[in-house]
Design a protein around this motif. Structure first.
Motif, PDB file in Angstrom:
ATOM      1  N   SER A  72      -7.498   4.711  -1.839  1.00 54.51           N
ATOM      2  CA  SER A  72      -7.954   4.295  -2.811  1.00 54.51           C
ATOM      3  C   SER A  72      -8.508   3.090  -2.854  1.00 54.51           C
ATOM      4  N   PRO A  73      -9.295   2.619  -3.836  1.00 54.59           N
ATOM      5  CA  PRO A  73     -10.016   1.186  -3.814  1.00 54.59           C
ATOM      6  C   PRO A  73      -9.227   0.148  -3.418  1.00 54.59           C
ATOM      7  N   GLY A  74      -7.927   0.336  -3.913  1.00 54.14           N
ATOM      8  CA  GLY A  74      -6.879  -0.977  -3.442  1.00 54.14           C
ATOM      9  C   GLY A  74      -6.461  -0.783  -2.058  1.00 54.14           C
ATOM     10  N   MET A  93       0.717  -1.225  -0.066  1.00 54.04           N
ATOM     11  CA  MET A  93       0.136   0.019   0.219  1.00 54.04           C
ATOM     12  C   MET A  93       0.747   1.242  -0.150  1.00 54.04           C
ATOM     13  N   SER A  94       1.866   1.273   0.905  1.00 53.95           N
ATOM     14  CA  SER A  94       2.859   2.168   0.864  1.00 53.95           C
ATOM     15  C   SER A  94       3.338   2.544  -0.627  1.00 53.95           C
ATOM     16  N   LEU A  95       3.756   1.361  -1.206  1.00 53.38           N
ATOM     17  CA  LEU A  95       4.440   1.658  -2.525  1.00 53.38           C
ATOM     18  C   LEU A  95       3.527   2.290  -3.726  1.00 53.38           C
ATOM     19  N   GLU A  96       2.172   2.007  -3.511  1.00 52.30           N
ATOM     20  CA  GLU A  96       1.302   2.450  -4.093  1.00 52.30           C
ATOM     21  C   GLU A  96       0.656   3.848  -3.844  1.00 52.30           C
ATOM     22  N   THR A 129      -6.320  -3.181   3.193  1.00 50.54           N
ATOM     23  CA  THR A 129      -6.657  -3.131   4.711  1.00 50.54           C
ATOM     24  C   THR A 129      -7.640  -3.977   5.093  1.00 50.54           C
ATOM     25  N   ALA A 130      -8.421  -4.476   4.163  1.00 51.73           N
ATOM     26  CA  ALA A 130      -9.610  -5.464   4.657  1.00 51.73           C
ATOM     27  C   ALA A 130      -9.022  -6.785   4.699  1.00 51.73           C
ATOM     28  N   LEU A 131      -8.354  -7.150   3.897  1.00 55.53           N
ATOM     29  CA  LEU A 131      -7.238  -8.376   3.674  1.00 55.53           C
ATOM     30  C   LEU A 131      -6.436  -8.616   4.995  1.00 55.53           C
ATOM     31  N   VAL A 132      -5.887  -7.535   5.291  1.00 62.20           N
ATOM     32  CA  VAL A 132      -5.057  -7.373   6.545  1.00 62.20           C
ATOM     33  C   VAL A 132      -5.764  -7.758   7.943  1.00 62.20           C
ATOM     34  N   ALA A 133      -6.844  -7.168   7.888  1.00 66.41           N
ATOM     35  CA  ALA A 133      -7.832  -7.180   8.859  1.00 66.41           C
ATOM     36  C   ALA A 133      -8.297  -8.979   9.083  1.00 66.41           C
ATOM     37  N   VAL A 134      -8.772  -9.364   7.948  1.00 63.90           N
ATOM     38  CA  VAL A 134      -9.002 -10.880   7.920  1.00 63.90           C
ATOM     39  C   VAL A 134      -7.752 -11.681   8.089  1.00 63.90           C
ATOM     40  N   PHE A 135      -6.659 -11.596   7.388  1.00 69.43           N
ATOM     41  CA  PHE A 135      -5.698 -12.704   7.398  1.00 69.43           C
ATOM     42  C   PHE A 135      -4.996 -12.449   8.761  1.00 69.43           C
ATOM     43  N   SER A 136      -4.836 -11.259   9.217  1.00 73.24           N
ATOM     44  CA  SER A 136      -3.757 -11.197  10.534  1.00 73.24           C
ATOM     45  C   SER A 136      -4.698 -10.983  11.726  1.00 73.24           C
ATOM     46  N   GLY A 137      -5.936 -10.333  11.737  1.00 75.30           N
ATOM     47  CA  GLY A 137      -6.785  -9.953  12.762  1.00 75.30           C
ATOM     48  C   GLY A 137      -7.617 -11.120  13.078  1.00 75.30           C
ATOM     49  N   VAL A 138      -7.864 -11.807  12.180  1.00 76.96           N
ATOM     50  CA  VAL A 138      -8.886 -12.886  12.386  1.00 76.96           C
ATOM     51  C   VAL A 138      -8.307 -14.385  12.373  1.00 76.96           C
ATOM     52  N   ILE A 139      -7.822 -14.852  10.947  1.00 79.45           N
ATOM     53  CA  ILE A 139      -7.188 -16.112  10.817  1.00 79.45           C
ATOM     54  C   ILE A 139      -6.084 -16.366  11.598  1.00 79.45           C
ATOM     55  N   ALA A 140      -5.066 -15.514  11.617  1.00 80.65           N
ATOM     56  CA  ALA A 140      -3.733 -15.531  12.216  1.00 80.65           C
ATOM     57  C   ALA A 140      -4.057 -15.719  13.662  1.00 80.65           C
ATOM     58  N   TRP A 156      -4.419   5.929   6.833  1.00 79.21           N
ATOM     59  CA  TRP A 156      -5.562   5.050   6.412  1.00 79.21           C
ATOM     60  C   TRP A 156      -4.982   3.576   6.424  1.00 79.21           C
ATOM     61  N   THR A 157      -3.876   3.294   6.256  1.00 85.74           N
ATOM     62  CA  THR A 157      -3.733   1.740   6.413  1.00 85.74           C
ATOM     63  C   THR A 157      -3.867   1.470   7.610  1.00 85.74           C
ATOM     64  N   ALA A 158      -3.427   2.118   8.733  1.00 91.81           N
ATOM     65  CA  ALA A 158      -3.701   1.806  10.343  1.00 91.81           C
ATOM     66  C   ALA A 158      -5.229   1.803  10.648  1.00 91.81           C
ATOM     67  N   SER A 159      -5.782   2.881  10.627  1.00 89.63           N
ATOM     68  CA  SER A 159      -7.202   3.142  11.025  1.00 89.63           C
ATOM     69  C   SER A 159      -8.156   2.207  10.361  1.00 89.63           C
ATOM     70  N   LEU A 160      -7.912   2.080   8.986  1.00 90.97           N
ATOM     71  CA  LEU A 160      -9.139   1.289   8.388  1.00 90.97           C
ATOM     72  C   LEU A 160      -9.097  -0.174   8.721  1.00 90.97           C
ATOM     73  N   ARG A 161      -7.786  -0.553   9.114  1.00 91.25           N
ATOM     74  CA  ARG A 161      -7.776  -2.025   9.656  1.00 91.25           C
ATOM     75  C   ARG A 161      -8.610  -2.310  10.883  1.00 91.25           C
ATOM     76  N   TYR A 162      -8.529  -1.323  11.829  1.00 89.98           N
ATOM     77  CA  TYR A 162      -9.225  -1.389  13.166  1.00 89.98           C
ATOM     78  C   TYR A 162     -10.692  -1.088  12.671  1.00 89.98           C
TER      79      TYR A 162
END
Length: 325
Positions: free
Chosen positions: A225-227, A25-28, A232-243, A34-40
């Protein structure tokens, strides 16, 4: 035992998505706020949805009541253990590769004893040599980066992660102390919902919301951005839920101190998965000799450290069983 190790490694695999996706996300051009706040924001939505689907509406109501009764404490703990921790991690992704952030993040195993000492807890002296190995490994990784980027960028990529490594255990220990009523500086939290793991996470996330609102107002980032919304939704699911679910399940199934130590040690593989993820998905470069040596020291030191911290209790347990037999 093998099954628990597999669960631990799978958890580390999904945890590593945080470092890779944050860097992507940073490179894009995505703003770190937004990266931080959207995850939570996503985590709050996912937690509430999960509890409702499981018929645990009572946990939601109890958590909200508990939050209102001690809103200052939960806002403070959530702002430190969730807000400051993840804002700093996300900020660092703008200046350092994901695998460097993941490697530096392992310093949290050194930060935890310091936090415990701040609360007057006894900390075992075993493993000092291995903590030095971990620190040396992080230094080597940082030195290698220093040859490829300006010093200012290196400091902005590493120092925030070190601060985050202290913020995370500090916020969690505040909750532990309040839950057990052992600190004169913190309120004694007696709400039954705090004994529920989902309830504690929900209270911490709720407590972090004011932090995210203030951060977005102060940083005033452009719209995501849409990306960035998807990632951030993927991070929330992968790290916050699954992991998190895999890791807690593995620890819950462990029956001995040795098994707990082995499961905790698997989290060092986050560094390897982050490096591979960055190479495969972001076309990152392989680390040089200094970076490779640093990775080996960090991973090896972490595994030896966990073993050293549990060697005494494990020996006592075996000796006790032998005497009973």
């Amino acid at each position: 035992m093998t099954r628990l190790i597999v669960f631990g490694i799978l958890a580390a695999f999904f945890f590593s998505s945080t470092f890779v996706l944050n860097r992507a996300m940073s490179l894009e051009g995505g703003h770190w706020a937004w990266t931080a706040s959207l995850r939570y924001g996503y985590m709050l939505l996912l937690l509430c949805t999960w509890l409702l689907l499981k018929g645990r509406r009572g946990v939601l109501i109890a958590a909200w009541d508990a939050f209102r009764r001690n809103w200052l404490f939960w806002t403070t703990a959530g702002s430190v253990g969730c807000g400051a921790f993840y804002a700093l991690i996300s900020f660092s992704a703008s200046f350092a590769p994901g695998w460097v952030v993941a490697t530096t993040w392992q310093i949290t195993i050194l930060a935890t004893p310091v936090v415990l000492l701040l609360f007057g807890r006894r900390v075992p002296a075993r493993g000092v040599l291995f903590t030095a190995m971990i620190f040396l490994g992080i230094v080597l990784v940082t030195l290698e980066q220093a040859t490829a980027a300006p010093l200012g960028d290196i400091l902005r990529g590493v120092v925030p992660v070190v601060a985050a490594a202290f913020a995370y255990p500090l916020g969690n220990q505040m909750v532990w102390e309040a839950r057990h009523g052992t600190s004169s500086l913190l309120p004694a939290i007696t709400d039954p919902v705090v004994d529920d793991s989902f309830g504690r996470v929900l209270l911490m996330v709720l407590g972090s919301i004011p932090f995210w609102v203030v951060l977005l107002i102060v940083a005033a980032p452009p719209p995501p951005s849409p990306g960035q919304l998807v990632n951030t939704a993927l991070v929330a699911v992968f790290s916050g839920v699954i992991a998190t679910s895999l890791f807690l399940h593995a620890r819950h199934c462990a029956s001995t101190t040795y098994e707990l130590a082995a499961i905790d040690a698997t989290q060092s593989t986050e560094v390897i998965f982050s490096l591979l993820g960055e190479i495969v998905f972001l076309h990152g470069a392989l680390p040089g000799s200094s970076g490779t040596a640093g990775l080996v020291l960090v991973v090896g030191g972490l595994m030896l450290y966990v073993r050293a911290q549990t060697a005494g209790p494990l020996k006592e347990m075996v000796h006790s069983r032998a005497e009973k037999g």
